[in-house]
Design a protein around this motif. Structure first.
Motif, short mmCIF file in Angstrom:
data_model
loop_
_atom_site.label_atom_id
_atom_site.label_comp_id
_atom_site.label_asym_id
_atom_site.label_seq_id
_atom_site.Cartn_x
_atom_site.Cartn_y
_atom_site.Cartn_z
N ASP A 41 -20.17 48.59 31.78
CA ASP A 41 -19.15 48.48 30.96
C ASP A 41 -19.74 48.32 29.55
O ASP A 41 -20.61 47.70 29.23
N GLY A 42 -19.08 48.95 28.51
CA GLY A 42 -19.46 49.06 27.17
C GLY A 42 -20.62 50.11 27.01
O GLY A 42 -21.13 50.12 25.76
N ALA A 43 -21.08 50.92 27.79
CA ALA A 43 -22.32 51.79 27.77
C ALA A 43 -21.80 53.14 26.68
O ALA A 43 -20.74 53.41 26.57
N VAL A 44 -22.94 53.36 25.87
CA VAL A 44 -22.68 54.60 25.19
C VAL A 44 -23.58 55.65 25.65
O VAL A 44 -24.86 55.46 25.58
N LEU A 45 -23.22 56.65 26.37
CA LEU A 45 -23.99 57.55 26.96
C LEU A 45 -24.15 58.72 25.80
O LEU A 45 -23.51 58.91 25.13
N GLU A 46 -25.35 59.34 26.48
CA GLU A 46 -25.77 60.76 25.61
C GLU A 46 -24.88 61.94 26.08
O GLU A 46 -24.73 62.69 25.21
N ALA A 47 -24.37 61.85 27.28
CA ALA A 47 -23.45 62.98 27.66
C ALA A 47 -22.52 62.19 28.68
O ALA A 47 -22.65 61.42 29.16
N ALA A 48 -21.43 63.15 28.90
CA ALA A 48 -20.45 62.71 29.86
C ALA A 48 -20.85 62.63 31.16
O ALA A 48 -21.68 63.37 31.58
N PRO A 49 -20.30 61.49 31.88
CA PRO A 49 -20.91 61.51 33.24
C PRO A 49 -20.21 62.29 34.15
O PRO A 49 -19.30 63.09 34.05
N THR A 50 -20.96 62.59 35.38
CA THR A 50 -20.15 63.42 36.60
C THR A 50 -19.30 62.48 37.55
O THR A 50 -18.51 63.06 38.19
N GLU A 51 -19.78 61.34 37.60
CA GLU A 51 -18.98 60.47 38.53
C GLU A 51 -19.06 58.81 38.07
O GLU A 51 -20.00 58.52 36.97
N GLN A 111 -10.05 42.85 51.69
CA GLN A 111 -9.82 42.65 53.06
C GLN A 111 -8.99 41.30 53.47
O GLN A 111 -8.38 41.17 54.36
N ASP A 112 -9.19 40.16 52.46
CA ASP A 112 -8.33 39.29 52.65
C ASP A 112 -6.96 39.41 52.30
O ASP A 112 -6.25 38.29 52.10
N GLY A 113 -6.64 40.44 51.66
CA GLY A 113 -5.42 40.78 50.98
C GLY A 113 -5.11 40.32 49.61
O GLY A 113 -4.00 40.39 49.17
N HIS A 114 -6.21 39.82 49.04
CA HIS A 114 -5.90 39.46 47.66
C HIS A 114 -6.38 40.52 46.73
O HIS A 114 -7.15 41.17 46.94
N PRO A 115 -5.12 40.89 45.71
CA PRO A 115 -5.38 42.06 44.66
C PRO A 115 -6.55 41.32 43.68
O PRO A 115 -6.39 40.54 43.30
N VAL A 116 -7.00 42.40 43.28
CA VAL A 116 -8.00 42.32 41.83
C VAL A 116 -7.79 43.37 41.03
O VAL A 116 -7.80 44.50 41.43
N ASN A 117 -7.77 43.07 39.75
CA ASN A 117 -7.72 43.94 38.74
C ASN A 117 -8.33 43.99 37.57
O ASN A 117 -9.01 42.70 37.27
N GLY A 118 -8.82 44.93 36.90
CA GLY A 118 -9.58 44.73 35.51
C GLY A 118 -10.00 45.94 34.99
O GLY A 118 -9.36 47.19 35.42
N SER A 119 -10.81 46.04 33.95
CA SER A 119 -11.02 47.58 33.50
C SER A 119 -12.53 47.49 32.84
O SER A 119 -13.17 46.47 32.55
N ILE A 120 -13.08 48.71 32.69
CA ILE A 120 -14.38 48.87 31.97
C ILE A 120 -14.07 49.87 30.83
O ILE A 120 -12.94 50.59 31.03
N PHE A 121 -14.90 49.94 29.93
CA PHE A 121 -14.97 51.28 29.00
C PHE A 121 -16.42 51.68 28.77
O PHE A 121 -17.35 50.94 28.82
N PHE A 122 -16.33 53.02 28.45
CA PHE A 122 -17.86 53.65 27.93
C PHE A 122 -17.26 54.76 27.13
O PHE A 122 -16.26 55.18 27.05
N SER A 123 -18.26 55.27 26.36
CA SER A 123 -18.05 56.16 25.46
C SER A 123 -19.27 57.28 25.48
O SER A 123 -20.31 57.14 25.65
N TYR A 124 -19.07 58.68 25.03
CA TYR A 124 -20.16 59.52 25.03
C TYR A 124 -19.84 60.49 23.80
O TYR A 124 -18.38 60.65 23.44
N PRO A 125 -20.66 61.24 23.31
CA PRO A 125 -20.39 61.90 22.04
C PRO A 125 -20.05 63.47 22.61
O PRO A 125 -20.13 63.86 23.84
N GLU A 126 -19.37 64.33 21.65
CA GLU A 126 -19.06 65.66 22.02
C GLU A 126 -20.09 66.49 22.12
O GLU A 126 -21.34 66.37 21.60
N ALA A 127 -20.41 67.10 22.96
CA ALA A 127 -21.36 68.11 23.45
C ALA A 127 -21.58 69.15 22.52
O ALA A 127 -20.76 69.71 21.97
#
Length: 200
Positions: A41-51, A111-127
């Protein structure tokens, strides 16, 4: 009073039993909290990830898992899960997505049936453009020195050096003739003088 005390003691014991059961069952019904992600979460990458990988604390129900990507402009699109095994979900990240800051929201059910939600973000520059390989300079072969054949001397006709033999001969003959002439003239003069003297 004894009956009332027994009822109160029974209720109190029942409450303790319920509390104990609840404490014992709590770990079994733990929720699927997010443990880690790749990228983080919050990573600044050198290139776009593949997954993108999400790891949770509990196994997930694959039929109740959803991931949404939010573009830098705020557009939302579902992300496809490549695989969901136990508590790990792997998402494919399209290679043609533009650079910028991306947000990935998750909504999962453990599996206990309890929903969980949230989010992360990251960025990378234009190749940038792929640099062309620098050509390896090819050494220029040094030409071997060539020896030019020496010019063939042209045949020269020997020029005879002037000789003074003929001139000496001519000079000698001229001098001889001059002496002879003088002698003849002198002889003639002597003869004439002698004749004159005789006549007198």
């Amino acid at each position: 009073m004894t009956f009332v005390r027994r009822v109160i003691a029974g209720l109190f014991a029942g409450v303790l039993v319920l509390i104990g059961v609840g404490l014992t069952a709590a770990p079994a019904n733990a929720h699927a909290d997010l443990v880690s992600t790749d990228p983080i979460d919050g990573a600044v990458l050198e290139a776009a990830p593949t997954e993108v990988t999400f790891t949770f604390s509990e196994p997930l129900l694959p039929d109740f898992v959803r991931f949404i990507r939010i573009s830098p402009e705020g557009e939302t699109t579902d992300l496809t899960a490549v695989s969901i095994e136990n508590n790990v979900a792997i998402l494919a990240w399209p290679a043609d997505l533009p650079a910028g800051e991306w947000t990935v929201e998750y909504r999962v059910v453990s599996q206990d049936g309890h929903p969980v939600n949230g989010s992360i973000f990251f960025s990378y520059p234009e190749a940038g453009p792929t640099p062309e390989p620098t050509p390896t300079p090819v050494p220029t072969p040094t030409p071997e020195p060539t020896t030019a054949p020496a010019p063939t001397p042209e045949p020269t006709t020997p020029v005879p050096s002037p000789t003074t033999t003929e001139a000496s001969d001519e000079t000698g003959s001229t001098t001889g003739w001059l002496i002879a002439g003088i002698a003849v003239i002198a002889l003639a003069v002597v003869v004439i003088i002698g004749l004159v003297v005789r006549r007198r």
